[in-house]
Design an enzyme around this catalytic site. Structure first.
Site, PDB file in Angstrom:
ATOM      1  N   ASP A  64       0.843  -1.184   0.000  1.00  9.15           N
ATOM      2  CA  ASP A  64       0.000   0.000   0.000  1.00  9.15           C
ATOM      3  C   ASP A  64       0.885   1.244   0.000  1.00  9.15           C
ATOM      4  O   ASP A  64       2.097   1.146   0.200  1.00  9.15           O
ATOM      5  CB  ASP A  64      -0.997  -0.016   1.169  1.00  9.15           C
ATOM      6  CG  ASP A  64      -0.338   0.155   2.533  1.00  9.15           C
ATOM      7  OD1 ASP A  64       0.861  -0.180   2.675  1.00  9.15           O
ATOM      8  OD2 ASP A  64      -1.031   0.602   3.455  1.00  9.15           O
ATOM      9  N   TYR A  66       2.912   4.788   0.745  1.00  7.08           N
ATOM     10  CA  TYR A  66       3.550   5.392   1.911  1.00  7.08           C
ATOM     11  C   TYR A  66       2.513   6.231   2.650  1.00  7.08           C
ATOM     12  O   TYR A  66       1.684   6.899   2.033  1.00  7.08           O
ATOM     13  CB  TYR A  66       4.715   6.277   1.482  1.00  7.08           C
ATOM     14  CG  TYR A  66       5.856   5.540   0.829  1.00  7.08           C
ATOM     15  CD1 TYR A  66       6.569   4.569   1.518  1.00  7.08           C
ATOM     16  CD2 TYR A  66       6.240   5.825  -0.480  1.00  7.08           C
ATOM     17  CE1 TYR A  66       7.642   3.904   0.930  1.00  7.08           C
ATOM     18  CE2 TYR A  66       7.312   5.166  -1.081  1.00  7.08           C
ATOM     19  CZ  TYR A  66       8.002   4.201  -0.372  1.00  7.08           C
ATOM     20  OH  TYR A  66       9.054   3.549  -0.955  1.00  7.08           O
ATOM     21  N   PHE A  77       6.896   2.095  -4.216  1.00  5.26           N
ATOM     22  CA  PHE A  77       8.298   2.329  -3.844  1.00  5.26           C
ATOM     23  C   PHE A  77       8.796   3.739  -4.161  1.00  5.26           C
ATOM     24  O   PHE A  77       9.836   4.150  -3.661  1.00  5.26           O
ATOM     25  CB  PHE A  77       9.240   1.293  -4.480  1.00  5.26           C
ATOM     26  CG  PHE A  77       9.029  -0.103  -3.988  1.00  5.26           C
ATOM     27  CD1 PHE A  77       9.392  -0.466  -2.699  1.00  5.26           C
ATOM     28  CD2 PHE A  77       8.447  -1.074  -4.802  1.00  5.26           C
ATOM     29  CE1 PHE A  77       9.183  -1.751  -2.228  1.00  5.26           C
ATOM     30  CE2 PHE A  77       8.231  -2.370  -4.340  1.00  5.26           C
ATOM     31  CZ  PHE A  77       8.602  -2.711  -3.048  1.00  5.26           C
ATOM     32  N   HIS A 186      11.342  -9.318   0.233  1.00  4.95           N
ATOM     33  CA  HIS A 186      11.047  -7.891   0.123  1.00  4.95           C
ATOM     34  C   HIS A 186      12.327  -7.080   0.380  1.00  4.95           C
ATOM     35  O   HIS A 186      13.158  -7.478   1.184  1.00  4.95           O
ATOM     36  CB  HIS A 186       9.969  -7.519   1.142  1.00  4.95           C
ATOM     37  CG  HIS A 186       9.338  -6.186   0.895  1.00  4.95           C
ATOM     38  ND1 HIS A 186       9.886  -5.009   1.363  1.00  4.95           N
ATOM     39  CD2 HIS A 186       8.215  -5.845   0.231  1.00  4.95           C
ATOM     40  CE1 HIS A 186       9.122  -4.001   0.993  1.00  4.95           C
ATOM     41  NE2 HIS A 186       8.099  -4.469   0.299  1.00  4.95           N
TER      42      HIS A 186
END
Length: 224
Positions: A64, A66, A77, A186
């Site tokens: 989701d 920031y 990202f 991740h």
């Protein structure tokens, strides 16, 4: 909420008439009206606007947006210029440097990737300020699953970069033999050392694209 256009609108227009999307739309409208929500409402679909369906070469899935002010702008990202580079992106840049020799830039604004055909899609497209995953299970996952399925149906080579377990849960949707699916932990500081570093996904993606006659991605982000 700025609407979709072009190839994405054609692929996803059926979603807008479904009951889940009606409820999602009303929920999101209410949220923006009463509290701080990120990204800005006209940036929710930035990933789709910058990377038309028929131009997708690579898919990067996030979770989701920031959740702090000024960061999210609709690409997973990525953060807006002048915003401190988040830890996961710091690690992505480090892997890019180790893999392809890319110089580490002075910002985290990744629109140049999106403009080259890298679909940078969060599976949840909005978030309440300072409350990560607060808009989970309100309908976004069904919508973004439809988008992922639309890419999977493309009759041409596409690379999927699935980092972390939530992204890798989408593997079962990716059954098109023309595509390449790459998995790694991740890039967050909690897991990057478990195999994200050294995964060489960027060079593998470009090699696959070149072998299939597709222009590779220039992963170098230039300084601002």
């Amino acid at each position: 909420m700025a609407g979709l256009t072009g190839t994405w609108e054609a692929a996803l227009k059926g979603e807008f008439s479904k009951e889940y999307y009606r409820k999602l739309f009303l929920f999101i409208k209410e949220q923006y009206g009463k509290t701080a929500v990120y990204p800005e409402s006209d940036e929710i679909f930035t990933a789709f606007h910058l990377t038309p369906l028929d131009q997708v070469k690579v898919v990067i899935l996030g979770q989701d947006p920031y959740h702090n002010a000024g960061q999210a702008h609709g690409l997973c990202f990525s953060v807006k210029p002048q915003v401190e580079i988040p830890p996961s992106l710091v690690n992505i840049y480090q892997e890019l440097h180790d893999d392809l020799g890319c110089q580490i830039p002075n910002h985290g604004y990744l629109t140049s990737w999106a403009e080259q055909g890298v679909l940078m899609l969060n599976t949840v497209l909005t978030v309440q300020a300072h409350k990560p995953m607060s808009h989970r299970n309100v309908g976004w996952e069904e919508f973004t699953d439809a988008a992922i399925a639309a890419v999977n149906r493309q009759d041409r080579p596409v690379v999927f970069l699935l980092w972390g377990k939530p992204a890798q849960e989408k593997t079962k949707m990716l059954d098109n033999p023309k595509h390449l699916v790459l998995k790694a932990p991740h890039p967050s500081p909690l897991s990057a050392y478990r195999g994200f570093f050294g995964c060489r996904h960027f060079s593998q993606a470009n090699q696959f694209l070149q072998e299939n006659g597709v222009e590779p991605v220039n992963w170098q982000i230039e300084n601002l």
